[in-house]
Design a protein around this motif. Structure first.
Motif, mmCIF file in Angstrom:
data_model
loop_
_atom_site.group_PDB
_atom_site.id
_atom_site.type_symbol
_atom_site.label_atom_id
_atom_site.label_comp_id
_atom_site.label_asym_id
_atom_site.label_seq_id
_atom_site.Cartn_x
_atom_site.Cartn_y
_atom_site.Cartn_z
ATOM 1 N N LEU A 6 0.825 -1.205 0.000
ATOM 2 C CA LEU A 6 0.000 0.000 0.000
ATOM 3 C C LEU A 6 0.859 1.254 0.000
ATOM 4 O O LEU A 6 0.518 2.248 -0.635
ATOM 5 N N LEU A 9 1.965 2.326 -3.536
ATOM 6 C CA LEU A 9 0.967 2.734 -4.517
ATOM 7 C C LEU A 9 0.870 4.245 -4.627
ATOM 8 O O LEU A 9 0.958 4.959 -3.629
ATOM 9 N N MET A 12 -4.867 4.592 -5.603
ATOM 10 C CA MET A 12 -5.506 3.488 -4.892
ATOM 11 C C MET A 12 -6.980 3.417 -5.260
ATOM 12 O O MET A 12 -7.617 4.455 -5.460
ATOM 13 N N GLU A 16 -8.278 -0.335 -1.376
ATOM 14 C CA GLU A 16 -6.902 -0.036 -0.980
ATOM 15 C C GLU A 16 -6.839 1.239 -0.137
ATOM 16 O O GLU A 16 -6.133 1.280 0.875
ATOM 17 N N TYR A 20 -5.582 1.607 3.676
ATOM 18 C CA TYR A 20 -4.500 2.555 3.953
ATOM 19 C C TYR A 20 -4.887 3.492 5.096
ATOM 20 O O TYR A 20 -4.076 3.789 5.971
ATOM 21 N N ARG A 50 -2.679 8.904 -3.389
ATOM 22 C CA ARG A 50 -2.112 8.710 -2.057
ATOM 23 C C ARG A 50 -1.478 9.978 -1.495
ATOM 24 O O ARG A 50 -1.606 10.276 -0.307
#
Length: 76
Positions: A6, A9, A12, A16, A20, A50
Motif C-alpha cells: 500500500l 501505490l 488506490m 486499498e 491505507y 495517495r
C-alpha cells in the motif's frame, strides 16, 4: 506484507484507500460524499491519490472519530 504494498501505490482504489486509512469502505464513501477526501473517477470506479490522502493526514485535515472538543485541542 500488504502495508508495504500500500505504501508503494500512487493511485488506490476504494478498497486499498480504506485499508491505507484503516477505515471501512462505507466510512471512506461517507468522507468522499462530505468532500473531506478528494477522489477521481476512472470509468465507474473511484481512485484516490495517495499523496493527497497523506497531506490530509499529516496536515490535520482528516480527523476521523474525534469529538469537536478534541478537534479544538488539536488545532491549538
Amino acid at each position: 506484507c500488504m502495508d508495504d504494498e500500500l505504501n508503494k501505490l500512487v493511485w488506490m482504489n476504494t478498497e486499498e484507500a480504506a485499508k491505507y486509512l484503516r477505515v471501512s469502505k462505507s466510512m471512506l464513501h461517507n468522507l468522499t460524499s462530505l468532500g473531506r477526501i478528494k477522489y477521481y473517477k476512472l470509468g465507474r470506479s473511484n481512485r484516490y491519490y495517495r499523496k493527497e490522502i497523506d497531506e490530509l493526514i499529516f496536515c490535520g485535515g482528516l480527523l476521523i472519530g474525534t469529538t469537536e472538543d478534541q478537534k479544538k485541542d488539536i488545532k491549538k
